[in-house]
Design a protein around this motif. Structure first.
Motif, mmCIF file in Angstrom:
data_model
loop_
_atom_site.group_PDB
_atom_site.id
_atom_site.type_symbol
_atom_site.label_atom_id
_atom_site.label_comp_id
_atom_site.label_asym_id
_atom_site.label_seq_id
_atom_site.Cartn_x
_atom_site.Cartn_y
_atom_site.Cartn_z
ATOM 1 N N GLU A 213 -47.838 86.478 52.839
ATOM 2 C CA GLU A 213 -48.612 87.645 52.394
ATOM 3 C C GLU A 213 -50.111 87.372 52.313
ATOM 4 O OE1 GLU A 213 -47.021 88.992 48.673
ATOM 5 O OE2 GLU A 213 -45.096 89.546 49.571
ATOM 6 N N ARG A 214 -50.488 86.107 52.488
ATOM 7 C CA ARG A 214 -51.893 85.699 52.288
ATOM 8 C C ARG A 214 -52.398 86.272 50.965
ATOM 9 N NH1 ARG A 214 -54.754 82.534 54.983
ATOM 10 N NH2 ARG A 214 -56.710 83.610 54.665
ATOM 11 N N ALA A 215 -51.553 86.111 49.949
ATOM 12 C CA ALA A 215 -51.840 86.646 48.620
ATOM 13 C C ALA A 215 -53.096 86.002 48.040
ATOM 14 C CB ALA A 215 -50.654 86.395 47.699
ATOM 15 N N ILE A 216 -53.945 86.825 47.484
ATOM 16 C CA ILE A 216 -55.116 86.334 46.763
ATOM 17 C C ILE A 216 -54.702 86.216 45.307
ATOM 18 C CG2 ILE A 216 -57.481 86.825 46.050
ATOM 19 C CD1 ILE A 216 -57.812 88.252 48.762
ATOM 20 N N LEU A 217 -54.784 85.008 44.794
ATOM 21 C CA LEU A 217 -54.264 84.673 43.480
ATOM 22 C C LEU A 217 -55.401 84.320 42.533
ATOM 23 C CD1 LEU A 217 -51.620 82.313 45.025
ATOM 24 C CD2 LEU A 217 -51.176 84.614 44.158
ATOM 25 N N LYS A 218 -55.313 84.793 41.320
ATOM 26 C CA LYS A 218 -56.345 84.533 40.323
ATOM 27 C C LYS A 218 -55.875 83.432 39.381
ATOM 28 C CE LYS A 218 -59.099 86.908 36.829
ATOM 29 N NZ LYS A 218 -59.331 88.216 36.180
ATOM 30 N N VAL A 219 -56.735 82.448 39.152
ATOM 31 C CA VAL A 219 -56.431 81.414 38.171
ATOM 32 C C VAL A 219 -56.482 82.074 36.797
ATOM 33 C CG1 VAL A 219 -57.141 79.222 37.159
ATOM 34 C CG2 VAL A 219 -57.355 79.572 39.637
ATOM 35 N N SER A 220 -55.345 82.095 36.112
ATOM 36 C CA SER A 220 -55.236 82.782 34.827
ATOM 37 C C SER A 220 -55.483 81.878 33.637
ATOM 38 C CB SER A 220 -53.851 83.405 34.683
ATOM 39 O OG SER A 220 -53.665 84.378 35.681
ATOM 40 N N GLU A 221 -55.176 80.601 33.805
ATOM 41 C CA GLU A 221 -55.368 79.673 32.697
ATOM 42 C C GLU A 221 -55.431 78.241 33.223
ATOM 43 O OE1 GLU A 221 -51.700 78.533 30.295
ATOM 44 O OE2 GLU A 221 -51.089 80.472 31.128
ATOM 45 N N ILE A 222 -55.890 77.363 32.375
ATOM 46 C CA ILE A 222 -55.806 75.927 32.618
ATOM 47 C C ILE A 222 -54.803 75.432 31.583
ATOM 48 C CG2 ILE A 222 -57.049 73.736 32.683
ATOM 49 C CD1 ILE A 222 -58.024 75.799 34.801
ATOM 50 N N ASP A 223 -53.722 74.805 32.058
ATOM 51 C CA ASP A 223 -52.672 74.404 31.120
ATOM 52 C C ASP A 223 -53.091 73.180 30.300
ATOM 53 O OD1 ASP A 223 -52.132 72.103 32.674
ATOM 54 O OD2 ASP A 223 -50.276 72.908 33.510
ATOM 55 N N ARG A 224 -52.225 72.759 29.406
ATOM 56 C CA ARG A 224 -52.595 71.671 28.494
ATOM 57 C C ARG A 224 -52.760 70.323 29.186
ATOM 58 N NH1 ARG A 224 -47.038 71.412 25.001
ATOM 59 N NH2 ARG A 224 -45.650 71.148 26.768
ATOM 60 N N TRP A 225 -52.317 70.210 30.437
ATOM 61 C CA TRP A 225 -52.506 68.984 31.208
ATOM 62 C C TRP A 225 -53.712 69.092 32.141
ATOM 63 C CZ3 TRP A 225 -47.653 71.238 30.612
ATOM 64 C CH2 TRP A 225 -46.813 70.581 29.729
ATOM 65 N N GLY A 226 -54.391 70.234 32.109
ATOM 66 C CA GLY A 226 -55.595 70.422 32.914
ATOM 67 C C GLY A 226 -55.375 71.070 34.265
ATOM 68 N N TYR A 227 -54.143 71.525 34.551
ATOM 69 C CA TYR A 227 -53.857 72.144 35.842
ATOM 70 C C TYR A 227 -54.161 73.637 35.814
ATOM 71 C CZ TYR A 227 -51.373 67.886 37.051
ATOM 72 O OH TYR A 227 -51.056 66.581 37.311
ATOM 73 N N PRO A 228 -54.816 74.140 36.863
ATOM 74 C CA PRO A 228 -55.021 75.589 36.976
ATOM 75 C C PRO A 228 -53.670 76.267 37.236
ATOM 76 C CG PRO A 228 -56.376 74.362 38.556
ATOM 77 C CD PRO A 228 -55.424 73.408 37.956
ATOM 78 N N VAL A 229 -53.437 77.399 36.588
ATOM 79 C CA VAL A 229 -52.159 78.103 36.705
ATOM 80 C C VAL A 229 -52.407 79.522 37.203
ATOM 81 C CG1 VAL A 229 -50.135 78.952 35.448
ATOM 82 C CG2 VAL A 229 -51.166 76.743 34.837
#
Length: 87
Positions: A40-56
């Motif tokens: 789908e070539r989906a454009i995804l928005k980073v909603s949060e940075i988790d407690r380990w530092g990963y963008p989600v």
């Protein structure tokens, strides 16, 4: 657009597009999610940075049975993505 930028540099509100299936072992439903995002070539928005530092990112869609599905995905070093500028 920037390809292969470090995931450490992603911030909440950034937009990305997944380009390729990661070359790692993963659960089948995770693989299917990646395939859908790529197709789908989906454009995804980073909603949060988790407690380990990963963008989600969060992604929801209607499955073949007409039911809603919601998924989250942490972006890391195995992902191949590009940053998308939304204007």
């Amino acid at each position: 657009m920037t390809i292969n930028q470090s995931w450490h540099e992603l911030r909440v509100g950034d937009h990305i597009c997944i380009l390729h299936l990661p070359q790692i072992q993963m659960l089948e439903n995770t693989k299917q999610l990646y395939q859908r995002l790529i197709a789908e070539r989906a454009i995804l928005k980073v909603s949060e940075i988790d407690r380990w530092g990963y963008p989600v990112i969060y992604y929801s869609f209607q499955n073949k049975q007409g039911e809603g599905e919601a998924h989250s995905l942490a972006i890391d070093e195995s992902d191949i993505w590009e940053k998308v500028n939304i204007t």
